[in-house]
Design a protein around this motif. Sequence first.
Motif, PDB file in Angstrom:
ATOM      1  N   ILE A 280       0.833  -1.207   0.000  1.00 11.04           N
ATOM      2  CA  ILE A 280       0.000   0.000   0.000  1.00 11.04           C
ATOM      3  C   ILE A 280       0.863   1.249   0.000  1.00 11.04           C
ATOM      4  N   LEU A 281       1.911   1.240   0.810  1.00  3.46           N
ATOM      5  CA  LEU A 281       2.744   2.432   0.991  1.00  3.46           C
ATOM      6  C   LEU A 281       3.619   2.737  -0.212  1.00  3.46           C
ATOM      7  N   THR A 282       4.012   1.719  -0.963  1.00  2.00           N
ATOM      8  CA  THR A 282       4.983   1.930  -2.032  1.00  2.00           C
ATOM      9  C   THR A 282       4.373   1.959  -3.423  1.00  2.00           C
ATOM     10  N   THR A 283       3.083   1.625  -3.558  1.00  3.58           N
ATOM     11  CA  THR A 283       2.453   1.686  -4.878  1.00  3.58           C
ATOM     12  C   THR A 283       2.296   3.139  -5.301  1.00  3.58           C
ATOM     13  N   PRO A 284       2.893   3.541  -6.411  1.00  5.71           N
ATOM     14  CA  PRO A 284       2.791   4.949  -6.827  1.00  5.71           C
ATOM     15  C   PRO A 284       1.347   5.337  -7.118  1.00  5.71           C
ATOM     16  N   PRO A 285       0.953   6.530  -6.712  1.00  9.90           N
ATOM     17  CA  PRO A 285      -0.413   6.986  -7.009  1.00  9.90           C
ATOM     18  C   PRO A 285      -0.648   7.026  -8.519  1.00  9.90           C
ATOM     19  N   SER A 286      -1.712   6.400  -8.950  1.00 11.74           N
ATOM     20  CA  SER A 286      -2.058   6.365 -10.370  1.00 11.74           C
ATOM     21  C   SER A 286      -3.504   5.942 -10.489  1.00 11.74           C
ATOM     22  N   LEU A 287      -4.038   6.025 -11.703  1.00 16.58           N
ATOM     23  CA  LEU A 287      -5.415   5.591 -11.926  1.00 16.58           C
ATOM     24  C   LEU A 287      -5.569   4.090 -11.732  1.00 16.58           C
ATOM     25  N   SER A 288      -4.489   3.340 -11.909  1.00 22.66           N
ATOM     26  CA  SER A 288      -4.578   1.877 -11.850  1.00 22.66           C
ATOM     27  C   SER A 288      -4.175   1.302 -10.503  1.00 22.66           C
ATOM     28  N   ASN A 289      -3.959   2.150  -9.504  1.00 16.33           N
ATOM     29  CA  ASN A 289      -3.547   1.682  -8.179  1.00 16.33           C
ATOM     30  C   ASN A 289      -4.526   0.624  -7.664  1.00 16.33           C
ATOM     31  N   PRO A 290      -4.088  -0.630  -7.480  1.00 19.99           N
ATOM     32  CA  PRO A 290      -5.010  -1.683  -7.056  1.00 19.99           C
ATOM     33  C   PRO A 290      -5.220  -1.752  -5.541  1.00 19.99           C
ATOM     34  N   VAL A 291      -4.492  -0.940  -4.775  1.00 19.06           N
ATOM     35  CA  VAL A 291      -4.597  -1.001  -3.312  1.00 19.06           C
ATOM     36  C   VAL A 291      -4.813   0.405  -2.749  1.00 19.06           C
ATOM     37  N   ASN A 292      -5.834   1.083  -3.282  1.00 15.85           N
ATOM     38  CA  ASN A 292      -6.185   2.422  -2.814  1.00 15.85           C
ATOM     39  C   ASN A 292      -6.986   2.299  -1.513  1.00 15.85           C
ATOM     40  N   ILE A 293      -6.337   1.747  -0.502  1.00 14.87           N
ATOM     41  CA  ILE A 293      -6.962   1.443   0.786  1.00 14.87           C
ATOM     42  C   ILE A 293      -6.710   2.591   1.751  1.00 14.87           C
ATOM     43  N   GLN A 294      -7.758   3.044   2.418  1.00 15.74           N
ATOM     44  CA  GLN A 294      -7.650   4.207   3.299  1.00 15.74           C
ATOM     45  C   GLN A 294      -7.541   3.826   4.773  1.00 15.74           C
ATOM     46  N   SER A 295      -7.929   2.616   5.122  1.00 16.20           N
ATOM     47  CA  SER A 295      -7.657   2.113   6.473  1.00 16.20           C
ATOM     48  C   SER A 295      -7.735   0.598   6.466  1.00 16.20           C
ATOM     49  N   LEU A 296      -6.987  -0.017   7.384  1.00 16.37           N
ATOM     50  CA  LEU A 296      -7.012  -1.468   7.585  1.00 16.37           C
ATOM     51  C   LEU A 296      -6.930  -1.725   9.075  1.00 16.37           C
ATOM     52  N   LEU A 297      -7.929  -2.435   9.611  1.00 14.19           N
ATOM     53  CA  LEU A 297      -7.984  -2.767  11.028  1.00 14.19           C
ATOM     54  C   LEU A 297      -8.236  -4.261  11.171  1.00 14.19           C
ATOM     55  N   ILE A 298      -7.669  -4.852  12.213  1.00 14.69           N
ATOM     56  CA  ILE A 298      -7.847  -6.284  12.482  1.00 14.69           C
ATOM     57  C   ILE A 298      -8.095  -6.471  13.972  1.00 14.69           C
ATOM     58  N   ALA A 299      -9.099  -7.279  14.280  1.00  9.75           N
ATOM     59  CA  ALA A 299      -9.326  -7.719  15.657  1.00  9.75           C
ATOM     60  C   ALA A 299      -9.282  -9.241  15.675  1.00  9.75           C
ATOM     61  N   ARG A 300      -8.648  -9.793  16.721  1.00  3.13           N
ATOM     62  CA  ARG A 300      -8.641 -11.248  16.881  1.00  3.13           C
ATOM     63  C   ARG A 300      -8.816 -11.585  18.348  1.00  3.13           C
ATOM     64  N   HIS A 301      -9.591 -12.649  18.589  1.00  2.39           N
ATOM     65  CA  HIS A 301      -9.906 -13.082  19.955  1.00  2.39           C
ATOM     66  C   HIS A 301     -10.472 -11.909  20.769  1.00  2.39           C
ATOM     67  N   GLY A 302     -11.246 -11.059  20.077  1.00  2.00           N
ATOM     68  CA  GLY A 302     -11.936  -9.970  20.756  1.00  2.00           C
ATOM     69  C   GLY A 302     -11.092  -8.752  21.049  1.00  2.00           C
ATOM     70  N   LYS A 303      -9.862  -8.703  20.532  1.00  2.00           N
ATOM     71  CA  LYS A 303      -8.979  -7.571  20.818  1.00  2.00           C
ATOM     72  C   LYS A 303      -8.533  -6.907  19.512  1.00  2.00           C
ATOM     73  N   LEU A 304      -8.476  -5.577  19.541  1.00  2.00           N
ATOM     74  CA  LEU A 304      -7.974  -4.828  18.403  1.00  2.00           C
ATOM     75  C   LEU A 304      -6.453  -4.923  18.381  1.00  2.00           C
ATOM     76  N   VAL A 305      -5.907  -5.464  17.288  1.00  2.00           N
ATOM     77  CA  VAL A 305      -4.461  -5.739  17.253  1.00  2.00           C
ATOM     78  C   VAL A 305      -3.751  -5.044  16.099  1.00  2.00           C
ATOM     79  N   PHE A 306      -4.515  -4.450  15.180  1.00  3.85           N
ATOM     80  CA  PHE A 306      -3.880  -3.797  14.044  1.00  3.85           C
ATOM     81  C   PHE A 306      -4.746  -2.631  13.607  1.00  3.85           C
ATOM     82  N   GLU A 307      -4.098  -1.483  13.322  1.00  4.16           N
ATOM     83  CA  GLU A 307      -4.837  -0.274  12.959  1.00  4.16           C
ATOM     84  C   GLU A 307      -3.904   0.661  12.195  1.00  4.16           C
ATOM     85  N   GLU A 308      -4.161   0.814  10.911  1.00  5.80           N
ATOM     86  CA  GLU A 308      -3.342   1.697  10.085  1.00  5.80           C
ATOM     87  C   GLU A 308      -4.250   2.507   9.149  1.00  5.80           C
ATOM     88  N   TYR A 309      -3.855   3.767   8.905  1.00  3.05           N
ATOM     89  CA  TYR A 309      -4.636   4.679   8.079  1.00  3.05           C
ATOM     90  C   TYR A 309      -3.746   5.275   6.988  1.00  3.05           C
TER      91      TYR A 309
END
Length: 608
Positions: A280-309
């Motif tokens: 996500i961080l290294t893909t150059p901005p372009s019309l074809s960017n396949p990972v134009n993700i604005q946030s990613l969060l993960i919870a496991r076993h009821g706990k928030l363990v990952f959070e990036e924007y």
Amino acid sequence: MSTKLWPVILCAGYFVLSSISEHNLATASAAEVNPGDSAAIVGLWGSEQTLGPLVRGELTIDARGHEWRARIDGYEVPVEHTTKDVRFSLPGGAGSFRGRFTTGDGPILGHWIQPSGVAFFGYPYASPVELSQLTARVWRGEVVPLDERASFYISIQQGPDGLLNAFLRNPEANRFRGQTFDVELKDGRLTLFQKSEVKLQGGYDPQADVLSLPVLGPYPLLQFTRRGPSDALGFYPRIPWPSEAYAYLKPVQENDGWATASLSDVGLDLSPIADLIQRILTTPPSLSNPVNIQSLLIARHGKLVFEEYFYGFDDERPHDMRSAGKTFGPLLVGLAREHGAKIPLDAPAYSFFPEYRTFANWDERKNSITVRDLMDMTSGLSCDDHDPSSVGNEDFMQSQTKQNDWYKFALDLPMARNPGGEQAVYCASDINLLGGIVAKTAGDRLPEFFDRYFAKPLQITSYHLNLMPTGEVYLGGGLYMRPRDQLKLGQLYLSGGVWNGNRILSEAWVNDSVTRHSGFPPVIPSDVDHGYTYGWHARRLKVGGREFRDYYAAGNGGQYVLVLPDLDMVVGITGGDYSERDKFFPWESQLVPQYLIPAALAGDNHQP
């Protein structure tokens, strides 16, 4: 003496007058701007605006005098009140408040209704407000409306033939998606073409080094200044760009109900997840960017363990859920039943709307449409949001003005097929009708019901419900909520209806809600095994010869709340690829099995 043009630039909700001489904008001499100077505009340009709403801040309701008064942001207006309710409206449609008393000396709980916006918000929005008693018969609280942000970036490049071309990015709504333009600068006038047809026309002021373009349609020109990897916040995934190698940090514990832990605490291997973030961080901005993700969060076993924007978003900025908000329709039906509402799932849906008789396009099959059919999108109504020619298409419904009551619009649609069965047809109106059923049976206005039985029990204090022209909540999609709070929707269902030890929904309702009842045909070639059930999409993902069941709330642009019950894991994704489903559909079906499921499998294998 040259005349002056005064284009109005909207900034922070105010009109700011920018003096640009007509000479500079449109009639600069060849000596000042000649054809050889076109290279002067090569590069990246940006414009970030906050378009309002104007009214916000401290709200006071004062009941000490003969007439109750409300004061907010310079307005002072009379208040209507009963033993239960309190309400007022500002002149000029600038906003309104609807609330209810809790106890005699307790707070007033309600919602601030902001008007529809000037650029992206076609809806009014309702935001929660709690007014605490300041002194006897005086209540005060804070109105925090949904900000309408508008960020635009234009990248202008010069080709080998010396001609200029450009593309625009807009992280909030993806305007100009997939489009490239030929660019001409002549005598200070900047023109963007497609196949020799003028699409946008503005200007370039060489003295101020400012571009002006009408990117908001009929609204005034926006001014663009030069940007680069250190200040184009919504164009690059991180500032500065390219950023240093990714380094994981455990999410911060906040007062929002989430317990936090590290990836290793819950048996997740960092390496595959870090590979995704690095992509996500290294893909150059372009019309074809396949990972134009604005946030990613993960919870496991009821706990928030990952959070990036990314792309200028953060943990406090609410994000449009689009159709992922549809999942709240069946959820509210379950909550209403939990609290005594009489909503049999096999009850005829039309029986809840007697005030709308007579119904247009009457067909006896309408008597057979059940509440369950609405939740499974198997109503049979002539409503297909994937078909622009469908008379019940959501875009057509929202753009037409003949029928502003969207419940009536849906109920009057002709039938296209028999109700029920296993073949779902994607129809926002099916889910939206559920809101009308809940409102009629639960004894509460829908915003108050949502707040009392969902938001407050899940420790959600900030959200923005989009409203129909009638002022009722629209459940077809468009709710704004913080990504951390969106993730709670998935955790609630993964935990069998329990949040932090408190039962919110019955386990039986949750189990029924995530059992596949119907399915959709493929939307893109990779969209296989696509089930549906009570507002949740469902699929089986294959990794290393194993299958993993998932169910997920999904919305246009790449909005996902995804549950992997086999791994006791919830994933939240927000994105900006609106109306480009070939780009965001694979995030669930490909990125999750490529990066996130392997992180769980590798971590579990390393557990003692």
